[in-house]
Design an enzyme around this catalytic site. Structure first.
Site, mmCIF file in Angstrom:
data_model
loop_
_atom_site.group_PDB
_atom_site.id
_atom_site.type_symbol
_atom_site.label_atom_id
_atom_site.label_comp_id
_atom_site.label_asym_id
_atom_site.label_seq_id
_atom_site.Cartn_x
_atom_site.Cartn_y
_atom_site.Cartn_z
ATOM 1 N N GLY A 39 0.867 -1.181 0.000
ATOM 2 C CA GLY A 39 0.000 0.000 0.000
ATOM 3 C C GLY A 39 0.895 1.219 0.000
ATOM 4 O O GLY A 39 1.863 1.279 0.766
ATOM 5 N N GLU A 137 -4.369 6.598 -3.197
ATOM 6 C CA GLU A 137 -5.072 5.337 -2.916
ATOM 7 C C GLU A 137 -6.074 5.513 -1.781
ATOM 8 O O GLU A 137 -6.633 4.541 -1.291
ATOM 9 C CB GLU A 137 -4.080 4.210 -2.615
ATOM 10 N N ASP A 252 7.625 4.620 -3.777
ATOM 11 C CA ASP A 252 7.246 4.856 -2.375
ATOM 12 C C ASP A 252 8.488 5.021 -1.502
ATOM 13 O O ASP A 252 8.514 5.867 -0.592
ATOM 14 C CB ASP A 252 6.402 3.686 -1.842
ATOM 15 N N ASN A 276 17.290 8.817 -4.057
ATOM 16 C CA ASN A 276 17.659 8.062 -5.256
ATOM 17 C C ASN A 276 18.503 6.848 -4.869
ATOM 18 O O ASN A 276 18.307 5.745 -5.397
ATOM 19 C CB ASN A 276 18.438 9.003 -6.191
HETATM 20 P P1 ATP Z 1 6.668 1.783 -8.559
HETATM 21 O O1 ATP Z 1 5.332 2.231 -9.083
HETATM 22 O O2 ATP Z 1 7.193 0.528 -9.242
HETATM 23 O O3 ATP Z 1 6.723 1.719 -7.073
HETATM 24 P P2 ATP Z 1 7.546 4.268 -9.676
HETATM 25 O O4 ATP Z 1 7.206 4.038 -11.117
HETATM 26 O O5 ATP Z 1 6.672 5.140 -8.884
HETATM 27 O O6 ATP Z 1 7.744 2.874 -8.926
HETATM 28 P P3 ATP Z 1 10.263 4.649 -10.482
HETATM 29 O O7 ATP Z 1 10.450 5.890 -11.260
HETATM 30 O O8 ATP Z 1 10.227 3.367 -11.239
HETATM 31 O O9 ATP Z 1 8.995 4.853 -9.538
HETATM 32 O O10 ATP Z 1 11.411 4.502 -9.402
HETATM 33 C C1 ATP Z 1 11.567 5.415 -8.338
HETATM 34 C C2 ATP Z 1 13.044 5.582 -8.068
HETATM 35 O O11 ATP Z 1 13.603 4.300 -7.716
HETATM 36 C C3 ATP Z 1 13.869 6.027 -9.263
HETATM 37 O O12 ATP Z 1 13.827 7.431 -9.434
HETATM 38 C C4 ATP Z 1 15.251 5.529 -8.856
HETATM 39 O O13 ATP Z 1 15.812 6.382 -7.877
HETATM 40 C C5 ATP Z 1 14.918 4.183 -8.208
HETATM 41 N N1 ATP Z 1 14.928 3.089 -9.204
HETATM 42 C C6 ATP Z 1 13.851 2.530 -9.816
HETATM 43 N N2 ATP Z 1 14.227 1.554 -10.663
HETATM 44 C C7 ATP Z 1 15.577 1.483 -10.582
HETATM 45 C C8 ATP Z 1 16.578 0.667 -11.211
HETATM 46 N N3 ATP Z 1 16.260 -0.266 -12.106
HETATM 47 N N4 ATP Z 1 17.871 0.890 -10.891
HETATM 48 C C9 ATP Z 1 18.231 1.843 -9.982
HETATM 49 N N5 ATP Z 1 17.335 2.637 -9.349
HETATM 50 C C10 ATP Z 1 16.017 2.465 -9.636
HETATM 51 O O1 RIB Z 2 3.412 1.496 -4.941
HETATM 52 C C1 RIB Z 2 3.391 0.116 -4.705
HETATM 53 C C2 RIB Z 2 2.104 -0.272 -4.038
HETATM 54 O O2 RIB Z 2 1.041 -0.030 -4.926
HETATM 55 C C3 RIB Z 2 2.015 -1.749 -3.683
HETATM 56 O O3 RIB Z 2 2.535 -2.038 -2.408
HETATM 57 C C4 RIB Z 2 0.539 -2.070 -3.823
HETATM 58 O O4 RIB Z 2 -0.099 -2.211 -2.597
HETATM 59 C C5 RIB Z 2 -0.040 -0.909 -4.640
HETATM 60 O O5 RIB Z 2 -0.939 -0.206 -3.944
#
Ligand code: ATP
Ligand code: RIB
Length: 304
Positions: A39, A137, A252, A276
């Site tokens: 979550g 959410e 998150d 990061n």
């Molecule tokens: P999710 O929805 O999967 O939780 P998101 O799409 O909100 O993630 P991302 O932009 O994919 O967020 O990732 C957040 C941060 O995590 C990136 O800005 C980076 O700092 C780190 N990160 C994500 N993927 C990678 C990777 N493959 N290698 C290194 N750092 C990563």
């Molecule tokens: O951002 C990741 C989260 O999105 C998961 O833990 C899942 O619960 C969804 O809400």
């Protein structure tokens, strides 16, 4: 140190791993099933708490086995759960997640999260310098009421508009720091943005969202890192090269880490760099909340 307050969702993530994602109408054999605390609200609170910030979570769970398990897990992370209500009307939020090749698809059933209302955010007392964090959410009226209270207390507000939905200019005006991924940026700016686009395209889109020059927009770009507008100036933080196994909760982790750093009095630029690095640790482990790193894990990486 100031406090981090997170108003948001609390889910049990039911995670299936498979060699590849099924196509529509297809069944594929999976490898394993896991039950991970998740979550967006809970994940962000766990990240902030594990990174050393005194953290309070505001939200709802059902009176069921998932709810009890989640509460025990969150309490063990030293999160203040005074404002997490048990609600009898429905079940604890549940996310059905499929992971293949380190990429995920998620179906979220809000359950108790969908019942969070403005009255839920009325009790916690925020103070100047505290950090108020929320996402989408839980229902928008609760997010708006929470940020109004935060602004009245002179706290800093961080909005992670995920999953992306349309929201009002009035709510955006209450946001000091907007943290979103490229998909959410494309949705909110009604533009086609791909992760291969060059930085100027992200910068232009981020600028078009700003309601004031002081508002910080931070776009997370997965493995590519982070691009932010700080005082109107672009700040680019390259991603760390790591082997990702499960990116669920990476965004998150980033949000929770920024909140924890700001609560500790760190500058925004340093907070974004720290986050990061923290998120690059999170993607190397399975699960959302359980994959959040501790400060002892992040510090050595930053020194490199
Ligand atoms: P999710 O929805 O999967 O939780 P998101 O799409 O909100 O993630 P991302 O932009 O994919 O967020 O990732 C957040 C941060 O995590 C990136 O800005 C980076 O700092 C780190 N990160 C994500 N993927 C990678 C990777 N493959 N290698 C290194 N750092 C990563
Ligand atoms: O951002 C990741 C989260 O999105 C998961 O833990 C899942 O619960 C969804 O809400």
């Amino acid at each position: 140190m100031s406090r981090v307050f997170v108003a948001g969702s609390i889910n049990m993530d039911v995670v299936a791993t498979a060699k590849r994602h099924p196509r529509v109408g297809e069944t594929v054999a999976g490898n394993a099933v896991f039950y991970f605390p998740g979550g967006k609200g809970a994940n962000q609170a766990v990240a902030a708490a594990k990174l050393g910030a005194p953290t309070t979570l505001i939200g709802r769970i059902g009176r069921d086995a998932f709810g009890a398990e989640l509460k025990a897990f969150l309490a063990a992370q030293a999160i203040d759960l005074t404002f997490v209500q048990n609600t009898a009307e429905t079940h604890t939020g549940t996310a059905l997640i499929t992971i293949a090749n380190a990429d995920n698809t998620i179906v979220v059933i809000p359950g108790a999260n969908g019942l969070v209302e403005p009255a839920d955010v009325a009790a916690p007392v925020l103070a100047k310098g505290d950090i108020a964090v929320s996402q989408f959410e839980i229902p928008l009226p609760a997010v708006g009421a929470f940020f109004k209270r935060a602004r009245a207390a002179d706290a800093t507000t961080i909005l992670n508009p995920a999953p992306a939905i349309e929201f009002s200019r009035e709510l955006l005006d209450l946001v000091d720091i907007l943290v979103l991924n490229e998909g959410e940026l494309g949705f909110l700016t009604k533009t086609e943005i791909r992760d291969t686009d060059d930085d100027t395209r992200f910068i232009d889109a981020a600028r078009s969202l700003q309601t004031s020059r002081e508002q910080i927009i931070c776009v997370t770009l997965g493995g590519r890192g982070v691009l932010a507008l700080v005082n109107g100036t672009p700040l680019i933080i390259p991603g760390r090269t790591v082997k990702a196994v499960d990116t669920t909760g990476a965004g998150d982790c980033f949000v929770g880490a920024v909140a924890a750093q700001l609560a500790a009095g760190t500058s925004i630029g340093e907070a974004l760099r720290y986050a990061n690095s923290a998120a690059s640790i999170c993607v190397q482990r399975m699960g959302a909340a359980p994959s959040m790193p501790t400060a002892a894990e992040v510090t050595p990486i930053l020194k490199k």
